[in-house]
Design a protein around this motif. Structure first.
Motif, mmCIF file in Angstrom:
data_model
loop_
_atom_site.group_PDB
_atom_site.id
_atom_site.type_symbol
_atom_site.label_atom_id
_atom_site.label_comp_id
_atom_site.label_asym_id
_atom_site.label_seq_id
_atom_site.Cartn_x
_atom_site.Cartn_y
_atom_site.Cartn_z
ATOM 1 N N LEU A 136 -35.795 13.210 9.737
ATOM 2 C CA LEU A 136 -36.633 14.345 10.119
ATOM 3 C C LEU A 136 -36.631 14.549 11.633
ATOM 4 O O LEU A 136 -36.644 15.687 12.117
ATOM 5 C CB LEU A 136 -38.059 14.117 9.609
ATOM 6 C CG LEU A 136 -39.056 15.259 9.798
ATOM 7 C CD1 LEU A 136 -38.525 16.551 9.206
ATOM 8 C CD2 LEU A 136 -40.395 14.893 9.174
ATOM 9 N N THR A 137 -36.616 13.466 12.378
ATOM 10 C CA THR A 137 -36.568 13.564 13.842
ATOM 11 C C THR A 137 -35.341 14.332 14.306
ATOM 12 O O THR A 137 -35.424 15.238 15.143
ATOM 13 C CB THR A 137 -36.571 12.157 14.470
ATOM 14 O OG1 THR A 137 -37.796 11.492 14.131
ATOM 15 C CG2 THR A 137 -36.457 12.228 15.985
ATOM 16 N N LYS A 138 -34.184 13.979 13.746
ATOM 17 C CA LYS A 138 -32.944 14.658 14.138
ATOM 18 C C LYS A 138 -32.970 16.143 13.768
ATOM 19 O O LYS A 138 -32.507 16.986 14.527
ATOM 20 C CB LYS A 138 -31.753 13.960 13.488
ATOM 21 C CG LYS A 138 -31.493 12.561 14.022
ATOM 22 C CD LYS A 138 -30.300 11.915 13.333
ATOM 23 C CE LYS A 138 -30.058 10.512 13.879
ATOM 24 N NZ LYS A 138 -28.920 9.845 13.189
ATOM 25 N N VAL A 139 -33.528 16.450 12.603
ATOM 26 C CA VAL A 139 -33.594 17.848 12.176
ATOM 27 C C VAL A 139 -34.516 18.636 13.109
ATOM 28 O O VAL A 139 -34.196 19.765 13.516
ATOM 29 C CB VAL A 139 -34.072 17.943 10.716
ATOM 30 C CG1 VAL A 139 -34.349 19.389 10.333
ATOM 31 C CG2 VAL A 139 -33.036 17.339 9.777
ATOM 32 N N LEU A 140 -35.672 18.058 13.463
ATOM 33 C CA LEU A 140 -36.606 18.748 14.351
ATOM 34 C C LEU A 140 -35.998 18.988 15.724
ATOM 35 O O LEU A 140 -36.202 20.042 16.337
ATOM 36 C CB LEU A 140 -37.894 17.935 14.498
ATOM 37 C CG LEU A 140 -38.898 18.030 13.353
ATOM 38 C CD1 LEU A 140 -39.975 16.966 13.497
ATOM 39 C CD2 LEU A 140 -39.528 19.418 13.320
ATOM 40 N N GLU A 141 -35.248 18.011 16.225
ATOM 41 C CA GLU A 141 -34.667 18.146 17.551
ATOM 42 C C GLU A 141 -33.538 19.167 17.597
ATOM 43 O O GLU A 141 -33.095 19.549 18.682
ATOM 44 C CB GLU A 141 -34.192 16.777 18.041
ATOM 45 C CG GLU A 141 -35.351 15.818 18.335
ATOM 46 C CD GLU A 141 -34.892 14.425 18.733
ATOM 47 O OE1 GLU A 141 -33.699 14.117 18.512
ATOM 48 O OE2 GLU A 141 -35.718 13.669 19.267
ATOM 49 N N HIS A 142 -33.050 19.589 16.427
ATOM 50 C CA HIS A 142 -32.006 20.621 16.356
ATOM 51 C C HIS A 142 -32.416 21.674 15.327
ATOM 52 O O HIS A 142 -31.635 22.091 14.476
ATOM 53 C CB HIS A 142 -30.652 20.009 15.991
ATOM 54 C CG HIS A 142 -30.205 18.939 16.937
ATOM 55 N ND1 HIS A 142 -30.558 17.620 16.774
ATOM 56 C CD2 HIS A 142 -29.463 19.001 18.076
ATOM 57 C CE1 HIS A 142 -30.032 16.908 17.760
ATOM 58 N NE2 HIS A 142 -29.365 17.724 18.559
ATOM 59 N N ALA A 143 -33.678 22.092 15.424
ATOM 60 C CA ALA A 143 -34.268 22.961 14.406
ATOM 61 C C ALA A 143 -33.558 24.300 14.291
ATOM 62 O O ALA A 143 -33.480 24.882 13.209
ATOM 63 C CB ALA A 143 -35.750 23.177 14.703
ATOM 64 N N SER A 144 -33.014 24.815 15.389
ATOM 65 C CA SER A 144 -32.422 26.151 15.355
ATOM 66 C C SER A 144 -31.170 26.219 14.493
ATOM 67 O O SER A 144 -30.805 27.285 14.001
ATOM 68 C CB SER A 144 -32.087 26.620 16.773
ATOM 69 O OG SER A 144 -31.136 25.751 17.379
ATOM 70 N N VAL A 145 -30.509 25.066 14.298
ATOM 71 C CA VAL A 145 -29.275 25.063 13.500
ATOM 72 C C VAL A 145 -29.407 24.154 12.275
ATOM 73 O O VAL A 145 -28.415 23.870 11.605
ATOM 74 C CB VAL A 145 -28.080 24.604 14.363
ATOM 75 C CG1 VAL A 145 -27.793 25.611 15.461
ATOM 76 C CG2 VAL A 145 -28.335 23.211 14.961
ATOM 77 N N ALA A 146 -30.641 23.695 11.996
ATOM 78 C CA ALA A 146 -30.835 22.760 10.885
ATOM 79 C C ALA A 146 -30.644 23.466 9.544
ATOM 80 O O ALA A 146 -30.928 24.655 9.396
ATOM 81 C CB ALA A 146 -32.225 22.147 10.961
ATOM 82 N N LYS A 147 -30.190 22.703 8.542
ATOM 83 C CA LYS A 147 -29.989 23.218 7.190
ATOM 84 C C LYS A 147 -30.790 22.370 6.211
ATOM 85 O O LYS A 147 -31.024 21.186 6.443
ATOM 86 C CB LYS A 147 -28.513 23.180 6.827
ATOM 87 C CG LYS A 147 -27.634 24.037 7.736
ATOM 88 C CD LYS A 147 -26.168 23.931 7.341
ATOM 89 C CE LYS A 147 -25.297 24.787 8.260
ATOM 90 N NZ LYS A 147 -23.860 24.674 7.910
ATOM 91 N N SER A 148 -31.193 22.983 5.129
ATOM 92 C CA SER A 148 -32.066 22.298 4.172
ATOM 93 C C SER A 148 -31.393 21.082 3.557
ATOM 94 O O SER A 148 -32.069 20.094 3.237
ATOM 95 C CB SER A 148 -32.509 23.265 3.075
ATOM 96 O OG SER A 148 -31.389 23.781 2.383
ATOM 97 N N ASP A 149 -30.073 21.114 3.365
ATOM 98 C CA ASP A 149 -29.421 19.975 2.714
ATOM 99 C C ASP A 149 -29.459 18.717 3.565
ATOM 100 O O ASP A 149 -29.190 17.618 3.076
ATOM 101 C CB ASP A 149 -27.980 20.317 2.323
ATOM 102 C CG ASP A 149 -27.128 20.752 3.515
ATOM 103 O OD1 ASP A 149 -27.622 20.678 4.656
ATOM 104 O OD2 ASP A 149 -25.970 21.159 3.282
ATOM 105 N N GLU A 150 -29.811 18.854 4.849
ATOM 106 C CA GLU A 150 -29.950 17.669 5.696
ATOM 107 C C GLU A 150 -31.184 16.856 5.316
ATOM 108 O O GLU A 150 -31.311 15.693 5.709
ATOM 109 C CB GLU A 150 -30.031 18.080 7.159
ATOM 110 C CG GLU A 150 -28.786 18.754 7.701
ATOM 111 C CD GLU A 150 -28.938 19.141 9.153
ATOM 112 O OE1 GLU A 150 -28.906 18.229 10.006
ATOM 113 O OE2 GLU A 150 -29.085 20.340 9.447
ATOM 114 N N LEU A 151 -32.105 17.471 4.561
ATOM 115 C CA LEU A 151 -33.352 16.801 4.191
ATOM 116 C C LEU A 151 -33.347 16.323 2.745
ATOM 117 O O LEU A 151 -34.364 15.823 2.255
ATOM 118 C CB LEU A 151 -34.532 17.748 4.403
ATOM 119 C CG LEU A 151 -34.754 18.240 5.841
ATOM 120 C CD1 LEU A 151 -35.823 19.320 5.878
ATOM 121 C CD2 LEU A 151 -35.154 17.076 6.745
#
Length: 625
Positions: free
Chosen positions: A97-112
């Motif tokens: 979750l930390t990594k996704v938040l730090e790159h929120a503008s390009v994050a994708k749902s499958d990363e979670l």
């Protein structure tokens, strides 16, 4: 004995036993610059997955039993602490979750996908309706409280969108830092509940933003890997600071110190740098208790700085210039010792109008007179029965000169090694530490130990870190508060020059790991309030509430341990006859591993703010044990 110990675990072998190699990266780091071809071949084989040969018997008895037990306790799954094993597993999940938040503008749902369950239920991670609490020049603080009517959302895609919205609160390409701390875990068979402290902050060119909130989460534990089932956000707080640089403060360390001789050689380096280069016998320790003193040493009206360096490095006297920069005083004004010194004061001991120098040097106090130009001469040295860590000056007997209260940590040098790593007993309420002392100023640099005569021997063998004078009851004389490590603190009320410990009576014993103490009138009612720095421990908050934690002790003792992990304390003065604990309601207990604290009006609005210095020695992990 050594041969017997080795042979006891051996079985007959032909020397062909092997051990599994460690991580390839660690092995690669171990390769010396110049090695023989056979060594290179062995290391290369290990990197390729082949095992290295080891000495006989190591596979049968790799550790003697005390070490084996110690190493087993490092792994919570082996040591029986279900909460700590879950913390490690959930912490790895929150790393996603930390990594996704730090790159929120390009994050994708499958990363979670590996973090959340398919049926996850949650509230908005960034509430849309906030109430502005503070709105002053350059600073806005807004908060939101949870409500039973808050709308629930479900599913992976919706959660991913909520995460994106939260991350985008900090803008794009900002310096975003995200931190999760699990400090409460209620383990279950198929699911577990946790309270998580969430903090994120970013800094842009003209704005700094910080979010603090508490997440109440449930996790599915089916399958061995915890996955989020629900997230409920509590106590959401958003802080926005605007300014030319986007920050409230600018780091001016180099600009003020680069003209000193010590900038290149000393001030740029941290304690860990020197610990790896100086022998411990010189006074370098794991905990770097090094103080400094502020005062006008040379009589030019500008505050100068005396710095107590690590043992093995010279103490320094830095003279302030009219432009704010600092230069070295030759030989630190005659006080450039290499020996370990923990604290210092620049105060006028002889009432001649200039600042004299007092330095706590291990087991003695060195008193030096000032010639008025910033050069000091030793006038006296007072021996101590304990290792001195800090001190404070005040005229307790109102005779017109300054007296000294000195905090001792470890007892006599023959009992403990130097440094704050003695043997406090019992751990939560230790009373076998060093003796503090009150030195009464008799004039002409003569001091008398007035500790016993003034009643200060009461509760006086604790591990004392800090002291502060203040007239808390507004009766015209100076009282004393002492912050002690490993247990309860002291509040000595001054009654016509005789002291009585009233900490328990007035509710400020504050059983914890006392590191510092500060007085300030936080509510502007004319009575001085109290703030004490302790250590917040997320692990302590987890394990001290588990049934297996010290089942043999009383409830009161267990609560004392729980209190030690809570963090810092704020006590509001109730007219000099009692104090009210406002630590949690004022949201000032989470100060991390706090060492020092001070009240100061940061934004000149007339209200006392709190600054907390925290942290510990950190360095790169080389995996070299």
């Amino acid at each position: 004995m050594i041969f017997g110990l080795l042979s006891s675990g051996c079985s007959k072998n032909n020397g062909s036993e092997v051990a599994q190699p460690g991580p390839a990266e660690a092995t690669a780091k171990a390769v010396p610059d110049v090695v023989s071809e056979p060594v290179i071949a062995l290391v290369q084989n290990a990197l390729d997955g082949e095992a290295l040969p080891t000495a006989p018997c190591l596979d049968n008895n790799p550790l003697v039993s005390p070490l084996a037990d110690a190493y087993k306790r490092i792994d919570p799954t082996q040591d029986g602490w279900v909460t700590e094993a879950f913390n490690d597993a959930a912490g790895k999940q929150l790393g996603i979750l930390t990594k996704v938040l730090e790159h929120a503008s390009v994050a994708k749902s499958d990363e979670l996908i590996d973090l959340v369950s398919d049926s996850i239920e949650f509230e908005a991670l960034a509430p849309s309706e906030l109430t502005v609490i503070v709105n002053k020049t350059g600073m806005r603080v807004s908060r939101a409280k949870p409500s039973e009517n808050d709308e629930k959302s479900h599913g992976l895609k919706s959660f991913a969108e909520a995460v994106r919205v939260l991350g985008m609160q900090f803008g794009v390409n900002e310096h975003l830092h995200v931190k999760f701390k699990l400090y409460t875990i209620e383990p279950g068979v198929q699911s577990s509940r946790t309270l998580i402290d969430f903090q994120a902050d970013s800094r842009g060119e003209r704005e700094a933003r910080q979010v603090n909130s508490l997440w109440d989460c449930t996790w599915s534990t089916v399958g061995g890997v915890p996955r989020l089932q629900s997230v409920s956000v509590r106590d959401y707080e958003e802080i926005v600071h605007t300014g030319p640089s986007g920050t409230m403060f600018a780091d001016c360390t180099q600009s003020l110190l680069e003209t000193t001789h010590g900038w290149q050689d000393y001030f740029r380096h941290g304690a860990d740098y020197w610990r790896s280069r100086l022998p411990r016998s010189l006074g370098v320790d794991v905990v770097a208790n090094h103080g400094l003193a502020l005062g006008d040493a040379n009589g030019d009206g500008l505050e100068d700085v005396y710095v107590c360096a690590e043992g093995g490095l010279p103490n320094r006297l830095l003279i302030r210039q009219s432009d704010g920069t600092l230069i070295d005083a030759p030989n630190a004004g005659g006080a450039d010792w290499l020996e370990y010194c923990a604290s210092a004061l620049l105060v006028d001991l002889d009432n001649d109008g200039d600042r004299d120098l007092i330095v706590a040097h291990e087991w003695r106090l060195i008193l030096m007179s000032n010639d008025g130009s910033g050069h000091f001469s030793v006038e006296a040295a007072v021996s101590s029965q304990s290792q001195l860590f800090s001190m404070a000056a005040a005229d307790y007997d109102q005779d017109g000169d300054l007296d000294l209260y000195c905090c001792g940590y470890n007892p006599s040098e023959s009992t403990f090694d130097r440094g704050p790593m003695g043997a406090p007993m019992p751990f939560h309420d230790a009373n076998n530490g060093g003796r503090n002392m009150l030195l009464r100023n008799e004039g002409h640099f003569a001091f008398t130990d007035a500790t016993a005569a003034t009643g200060l021997e009461q509760n006086n063998t604790r591990f004392s870190f800090a002291v502060a004078w203040e007239d808390f009851d507004n009766d015209g004389d100076q009282d004393i508060y002492v912050a002690n490590d490993y247990g309860r603190n002291n509040l000595y009320r001054n009654d016509n020059g005789v002291f009585l410990d009233v900490a328990a009576e007035l509710g400020v014993e504050d059983i914890s790991s006392g590191m510092s103490v500060a007085w300030g009138d936080v509510n502007r009612d004319g009575w001085m309030d109290l703030y004490v720095s302790n250590m917040f421990s997320s692990a302590g908050n987890r394990i001290t509430y588990q049934r297996q934690f010290k089942p043999e002790v009383s409830d009161a003792t267990r609560q004392a341990y729980q209190r030690m992990a809570r963090g810092n304390s704020l006590f509001e003065n109730q007219g000099g006859v009692a104090f009210q604990d406002r630590s949690e309601s004022a949201a000032v207990s989470l100060g991390r591993w706090a060492w020092g604290s001070r009240f100061v009006d940061l934004n000149n609005d007339g209200w006392e703010d709190i600054v907390v210095a925290n942290g510990f020695i950190t360095t790169d992990d080389t995996s070299d044990l």
